[in-house]
Every structure is written in C-alpha cells, then in structure tokens.
Design an enzyme around this catalytic site. Structure first.
Site, PDB file in Angstrom:
ATOM      1  N   HIS A 666       0.850  -1.206   0.000  1.00 55.81           N
ATOM      2  CA  HIS A 666       0.000   0.000   0.000  1.00 55.81           C
ATOM      3  C   HIS A 666       0.881   1.250   0.000  1.00 55.81           C
ATOM      4  O   HIS A 666       2.070   1.201   0.313  1.00 55.81           O
ATOM      5  CB  HIS A 666      -0.900   0.012   1.239  1.00 55.81           C
ATOM      6  CG  HIS A 666      -0.117   0.091   2.524  1.00 55.81           C
ATOM      7  ND1 HIS A 666       0.506  -1.010   3.080  1.00 55.81           N
ATOM      8  CD2 HIS A 666       0.157   1.134   3.358  1.00 55.81           C
ATOM      9  CE1 HIS A 666       1.124  -0.660   4.201  1.00 55.81           C
ATOM     10  NE2 HIS A 666       0.929   0.646   4.391  1.00 55.81           N
ATOM     11  N   ASP A 668       0.938   5.101   1.819  1.00 56.81           N
ATOM     12  CA  ASP A 668       0.360   5.801   2.974  1.00 56.81           C
ATOM     13  C   ASP A 668      -0.265   7.119   2.538  1.00 56.81           C
ATOM     14  O   ASP A 668       0.208   7.777   1.599  1.00 56.81           O
ATOM     15  CB  ASP A 668       1.440   6.091   4.026  1.00 56.81           C
ATOM     16  CG  ASP A 668       1.982   4.818   4.648  1.00 56.81           C
ATOM     17  OD1 ASP A 668       1.246   3.809   4.656  1.00 56.81           O
ATOM     18  OD2 ASP A 668       3.129   4.845   5.147  1.00 56.81           O
ATOM     19  N   HIS A 718       4.862  -0.090   0.025  1.00 59.15           N
ATOM     20  CA  HIS A 718       5.508  -0.992   0.979  1.00 59.15           C
ATOM     21  C   HIS A 718       4.490  -1.946   1.592  1.00 59.15           C
ATOM     22  O   HIS A 718       3.274  -1.736   1.493  1.00 59.15           O
ATOM     23  CB  HIS A 718       6.221  -0.200   2.076  1.00 59.15           C
ATOM     24  CG  HIS A 718       5.298   0.691   2.863  1.00 59.15           C
ATOM     25  ND1 HIS A 718       4.817   1.902   2.371  1.00 59.15           N
ATOM     26  CD2 HIS A 718       4.754   0.560   4.107  1.00 59.15           C
ATOM     27  CE1 HIS A 718       4.050   2.472   3.276  1.00 59.15           C
ATOM     28  NE2 HIS A 718       3.982   1.678   4.331  1.00 59.15           N
ATOM     29  N   ARG A 728       4.296  -8.196  17.703  1.00 64.01           N
ATOM     30  CA  ARG A 728       5.085  -7.039  17.309  1.00 64.01           C
ATOM     31  C   ARG A 728       4.223  -5.784  17.424  1.00 64.01           C
ATOM     32  O   ARG A 728       3.056  -5.782  17.022  1.00 64.01           O
ATOM     33  CB  ARG A 728       5.579  -7.210  15.873  1.00 64.01           C
ATOM     34  CG  ARG A 728       6.366  -6.016  15.339  1.00 64.01           C
ATOM     35  CD  ARG A 728       6.608  -6.138  13.849  1.00 64.01           C
ATOM     36  NE  ARG A 728       7.299  -4.954  13.336  1.00 64.01           N
ATOM     37  CZ  ARG A 728       7.231  -4.530  12.085  1.00 64.01           C
ATOM     38  NH1 ARG A 728       6.485  -5.203  11.201  1.00 64.01           N
ATOM     39  NH2 ARG A 728       7.889  -3.455  11.695  1.00 64.01           N
TER      40      ARG A 728
END
Length: 737
Positions: A666, A668, A718, A728
């Site tokens: 995608h 941002d 990314h 995480r």
C-alpha cells in the site's frame, strides 16, 4: 555708675567689636577632624543571633571598635517588636557611660545590632556628625511612636523627618553620659519614650544640644521609608541611597516590620555583592568536607504530599547523591496511595545501603504539617543528627553534590535554587507583600536567571532545604514549627524562622536541579507520565527520548537502509514499554476490519489491528512530540522541506499470527510516514519487518525505539512482512496528509 555700670560699659564695646569682626567675614576656626580611634560603637546584645553576627561583620569590615553590653545576661526589656520596652538598654548604657563620662574627645555611637548594618566607615560617620554642629544626633523617623499624642510637642521641620528614633544616636561622651544618667525607670519601660521626652523638652534639648538626623545622612530607619531607599552600585561599591534627600546613610536600621528589606540590602551592603566582583562573602566561614574523616550525620526527609509525575526518577536521584550512605537516615512521608508502589521499589533499593528508614504511609492519615513536624523532629531528637535535609517530591536534584555543597556553606538554613524549566517559578521569594505573601524583589529575576550569583538571605524558601541539627535543638526547638494560624506549612516554617531571627539562605552558585510541575497531573491512566510533555518537557524528554537522539545532529548517525528510507533513534526503552502497556491496558484493538467508525468515511482500505492515539487522549501529546522531535529530523534528511508537523492518523499497530500477521502492499496517505518499533525482534517476536517493493528492499530487524521515516503516497509502496510468532508493536503517523 557703680561696678555694674562699669562692667556694662566694657561689655558693650566688646560686643560691638565682635559684631564688626563678623561683618568683615572673620569666622571661628574650623574644628579639627575627629580621628577614627576616638569613636566607640556601643550596642546591647544579651544573646548572639544571625543579625548580631551580620552587624559585627559589617563593623569589622569598616574597622569600627565595638563594645557589646549585656552579653550573657537575661533579657528583661520586653518584646520590643510587638510592644513597648527596651529600658534595659538605657540602664546598661547608663552603667557603661560612667567609665567614659570624663573623656571629652571621645565620640559614642549607640546603635541596635540585631537589625542594623553599617554601609560606611568611621571617617565618613564622624565627618557627617561634625557637620551637624551638635553634641548629640539621633536618628530621625517619619513615624511617631510609641505615644502619638506627643506630636505637637516636637519642633517643626521644614525638610526631612520630624520624629526621633532611638535605634541609633551619636554624640560626645560627656553629653551621652548626661543624657542616660537621667534614666530612673525599669528595664521593661520604653527607651524610645524616654529619649523622646528628653528631646521634646526645650530646656533639656538645648542643654544637651540635641538634634535629629532629619535627612538621613547618618542613620536610615527603613520602617515607613521603603519607597525612599534604593540599592546603588557605583565604583565597585554597594550602598543604600535615600532618593528623597539624595543621601547615603552610614547605619541602616531595619526597625519594626522592615527587617526583610534590611535582609535584602544586607545581601549587598557593605560590598557583600558588587557588579564588578560578585559575591564577596560566599565562602565566609565555609567548611571543607574533603578534610574530614567522618562525615556529618544527615536525616533525609522525603515528602510526597500529592500525586507527582516522574517519581521513580526523583527517588532514584536521592540514592545517587554523592554522600556516604552510612551517614544517612531516611524519613519518608507518602500521603498518596498512588505512589505506594514507587515507595516500595525505592525502599527495596535503599535498605541495602541506608540502615535507618522510617516510612509514614497514607494509612497514617497525617496532615502535611504533622508529617513535616515529625520528619524534622526525627533529626531534632537525635543528638547525633548534624543536619536535616528536606526534599519534596517535586524536586529533581540533578547535581549529585548538592548535599555536600550545602553543608560546606555552613549556614543554619540554606536551600539550593531550583526552578521550573523555562519559567521564573522557583523555590524562594525575594520579598513579601504586606500580608505576608509573595512579592517580587528587585533582584529576583537576576537571581533566578543566574545574572547575579551568590548566597542570598531570603524571607521564604520551600521544597528543598538543609537545616543544621544544632539549630533545631536551640533556636528552633519548638516542635510545632509547621503549624501557625492558617498559613501553609512552608509559610509557617519561614514565618517562625524569621521571628526567631534565623536567616534563611538560597544558593544559586551551582546548577542543582529543577522543580516539577504537579499541575494537571491526571492519574486516571496506567502510565500517566506519558501525558507530561507540556507541563514538564525536560523530564518527559529525559524519560522518553532516546539518549542518542542528539547525535542525529552532531554525529550523523542516521542510517538509510533503503532509498529515501531514513532510520534513527527516537524513543527510550521506557517510552516503548509504557506506550505498549498503555494500549494493552486500554485493550480496544480494532481487529483489522475494513469498516472503521474512527476515520472519515468509515472505511479503511488497508486496515490494521490498531488503537488510535486519540482513543486514549494522547493525540495532542503525540502531535507535539512530532513537532518537537520529528520535525527537526525531517529538515535534516529532506533538505528544503518544512513539515507542518500535523497528522490525522496516529496509532499503535499490533501484529501477531493469531490476529494480523502482515499487511498487504500500500501507499500511505501522507507526505511522509514515521514507523517506530516498540519492541525487540528475536526476543518478543520472530519475523516481521517492512519491504519497499519499488526498490526491492527489506528491513527485517527493526530496532526497538528506532523510527523509519519515508515518503508516503507516491514513491514508497511498501508492505508489512509476516510475524511468525510472538507479538510485534509499532507506532505509526501519517504526517502532512
């Protein structure tokens, strides 16, 4: 004519001759200057306090010869501050003057000592006295006391002060003797009234040749004259100047309620502090702990009276004080249940080094005044306690030598200057208002900002201070020192110390630390310090910003693992842990669903399992963090781009195999994005990372507390790489959307 007629006949020509000589300008011979060794200063002190020692030091500075009457005797002269009295001083003067009555060339200066300082020397004093051409000169006052009914009996004055002040007078010994020999009253009768009645009697005034120092050339009584006097710096000297009469008085008397103003002047006069040389008395009577084999015993009093941010740090700093732990005893009063966990952790560390620890917790339900009385008494009752060091929870002592420095200054009460960062708020007042509250002294700002450096006698200090144990067992032996009328405990302490004549000092000779603001401290969260970026920015930065952050600008430690992807340290370990804890404590993770009522339009194309900063009321803090700490990095790595430091979406993402293990490719919705790793790969999770597809570049070992910064909507497509096990956490902001 007879004998009488003959004498009259001879006298008339003589008078005519004198008149004729005068008309020709024939004057009397100017009297020779009185030598300084013909001046004797007499004062009365049945005890020695800080004011007495200050007076004697100022006399020594100018080489005055001083005789002290009444030493070791019981004071029976009444409470001169609040009532009539002082007759004992006249009686002692009467007895002493029998020895000097026959010395025609001796000049006697009588002055109070507890509230007087000399601003000039004997030569100046005698010169001004001689110019009056009188045998006795009294200080003058604008206020009439103790009997206002006597006003009409005073001779009129064209310019200057009209009324007598008995706090200081100077005259030739035979005349002073004749004056005090008229005393036949009791020790508790009023000395001021006695001298007043002598002066207003025309026959006695003429016989003794008495006048008043109407224009304050010799004496300056400060009570009622605060708007007349200023501090004057000139030619390396400090003087008190009377601006009404343009005079420089020699003896300054802080009579009545003007003692605080005298203490202010005493910080500078006589030449205690000058603009050229700074502080001349800072090392006076100081000690040197490096020469002792056994350190003084200190009781450390710690007071937590309200919810206060950054308490673990405050308590840890106390244990890092550069002072032998075997010489310390610990008294802790904690009023807040909220801080019990902090106290427990502190005691667990301290008990290995400090043998005597007394904890008074919230279950005791003590008031602040009661607790402070108890802590001070903990030292007072122990003959081995040499010092009591009181520290409040809102004090951050960053200088580990603070305790040693204060002890070596060797003052009865002394406090280190601490201020709120970037503000003029401090732990002392330089002056008091008429009702006993804060007033700003002329030098307050200069002291706080370090433009004037020294040891300062002040009327009020709080938060952190050192008191000598022997002072607690003498002048301050009253146990209930923190309770007085309706005053706050700290004001009560200072009021009682002032009334006992114990000077309180503040030192700004070193950087000692700072004050924390407790305003608006909300304890409804799990890790409440996270919200302190506005109230306590320095402490927030120390706790939450990575120690290597400054190296970004000094050592160029920014890495670039992929094209235009910059990697740099930003958060401390503690910041990462607390942010994760706060999100888990809140617990309302979004679940990675497309439909999301938290965002505009209600639909997220590339959803993550996250919690927005806005949901835990951290949005404003986070945006300020971006402006303060991210924006400067942006300017460094994206030269020429000036960020607005604004982001609509700020959130913490949670990746785990069970909920959301990865994120599809995608762009941002940002000009640039920050992505901060909040935990450790290999320890807390395996896998994970970020891949920038256009550059076929992956970062698979993110560092805890380090941030990626990369362009958003156009170039840097990314994806989030899969987490294989564990959980995480990352913090993300889409900046300048």
């Amino acid at each position: 004519m007879g004998d009488r007629g003959v004498r009259l006949g001879l006298l008339m020509p003589m008078l005519a001759l004198l008149s004729w000589a005068a008309s020709l300008g024939v004057a009397e011979e100017t009297p020779s200057r009185i030598p300084a060794d013909k001046l004797l200063v007499i004062t009365v002190a049945t005890k020695e306090n800080d004011g007495f020692h200050r007076f004697m030091n100022s006399a020594k500075y100018f080489n005055y010869t001083v005789k002290v009457l009444g030493q070791g005797q019981e004071w029976r002269g009444g409470d001169g501050m609040n009532s009539i009295g002082g007759g004992q001083k006249v009686r002692l003067m009467k007895e002493a003057m029998e020895h000097y009555a026959g010395q025609d060339d001796l000049v006697i200066l009588f002055t109070e000592c507890f509230d007087v300082i000399f601003a000039g020397g004997p030569e100046e004093l005698l010169k001004k006295f001689q110019k009056t051409n009188h045998k006795i000169v009294f200080a003058a006052d604008a206020l009439l006391w103790p009997d206002k009914r006597l006003a009409d009996k005073y001779p009129g004055v064209h310019i200057g002060k009209r009324y007598l002040n008995s706090g200081g007078f100077i005259g030739y010994a035979p005349y002073i003797s004749r004056l005090v020999q008229q005393w036949n009253l009791q020790d508790n009768d009023d000395d001021q009234l006695f001298y007043t009645k002598v002066y207003i009697d025309p026959l006695k005034r003429e016989a003794l040749n008495i006048t008043l120092d109407h224009r304050c050339k010799i004496f300056q009584a400060l009570n009622g004259a605060t708007d007349e006097v200023v501090l004057k710096f000139e030619n390396g000297k400090s003087r008190v100047k009377n601006t009404f009469y343009e005079t420089l008085p020699v003896a300054i008397n802080g009579n009545g309620p003007s003692k605080i103003l005298l203490n202010y002047f005493g910080n500078y006069v006589p030449n205690s502090w000058t603009q050229e040389n700074g502080c001349a008395l800072c090392d006076f009577d100081a000690s040197d702990l490096s020469t002792v084999d056994v350190y003084p015993k200190v009781t450390l009093g710690v007071f937590i009276e309200q919810p206060t941010p950054f308490q673990p740090r405050f308590l840890d700093l106390l244990l890092t004080l550069d002072y032998p732990k075997e010489a310390l005893r610990l008294f802790v009063h904690n009023k807040e249940v909220y801080h019990e966990k902090d106290i427990k952790a502190f005691v667990d560390k301290a008990k290995h080094d400090i043998s005597s620890i007394k904890i008074v917790g919230p279950e005791e339900n003590l008031s602040q005044a009661e607790a402070r009385n108890m802590g001070m008494d903990f030292c007072r009752q122990d003959e081995k306690c040499d010092y009591y060091f009181s520290v409040d929870a809102d004090v951050v002592l960053t200088n580990p030598r603070t305790l040693k420095i204060l002890i070596e200054q060797n003052r009865k009460i002394i406090a280190p200057l601490v201020t709120r960062h970037g503000k003029l708020w401090s732990n002392f007042w330089g002056a008091l208002s008429p009702d006993g509250y804060y007033a700003r002294s002329e030098d307050y700002v200069d002291i706080v900002q370090g433009n004037r450096v020294g040891i300062w006698n002040v009327p009020y200090m709080a938060n952190v201070y050192l008191i000598q144990g022997k002072t607690l067992r003498s002048e301050m032996s009253e146990r209930n020192y923190f309770v007085r009328d309706k005053l706050d405990p700290d004001m009560s302490l200072c009021r009682n110390a002032r009334d006992m004549g114990v000077f309180m000092y503040i030192s700004n000779r070193h950087e000692f630390g700072r004050l924390i603001s407790t305003a608006n401290y909300n304890t409804s969260h799990l890790n409440n310090d996270l919200w302190q970026i506005f109230e306590n920015p320095v402490d927030w930065k120390e706790k939450y910003i990575n120690r290597d952050y400054s190296k970004i600008f000094t050592e160029n430690i920014v890495e670039q693992p992929c094209p235009d992807v910059f990697w740099f340290p930003i958060f401390s370990e503690r910041a990462c842990d607390e942010l994760v804890e706060e999100m888990e404590h809140y617990g309302k993770w979004s679940g990675g669903k497309h439909h999301d009522s938290r965002i505009s339009g209600g639909y997220e194309n590339v959803p993550t399992d996250d919690i927005h900063m806005k949901q835990i009321d951290l949005e404003n803090v986070w945006l300020h963090f971006i402006r303060e700490f991210i924006a400067p990095v942006t300017l460094k790595v994206f030269a020429g781009y000036y960020t607005k430091g604004f982001a609509l979406l700020n959130f913490v993402v949670k990746y785990s195999p069970e909920r959301q293990r990865s994120l599809r490719p995608h762009h941002d919705a940002s000009t640039f994005t920050i992505n901060i790793a909040l935990n450790n790969v290999g320890e807390d999770f395996q896998g994970g990372g970020c891949k920038f597809l256009r550059y076929n570049c992956s970062i698979e070992s993110p560092r805890k507390g380090w941030s990626f910064m990369h362009p958003g909507r156009l170039t840097h497509l990314h994806e989030g790489l899969p987490v294989k096990n564990g959980t995480r956490y990352i913090a993300v902001s889409f900046i300048d959307p």
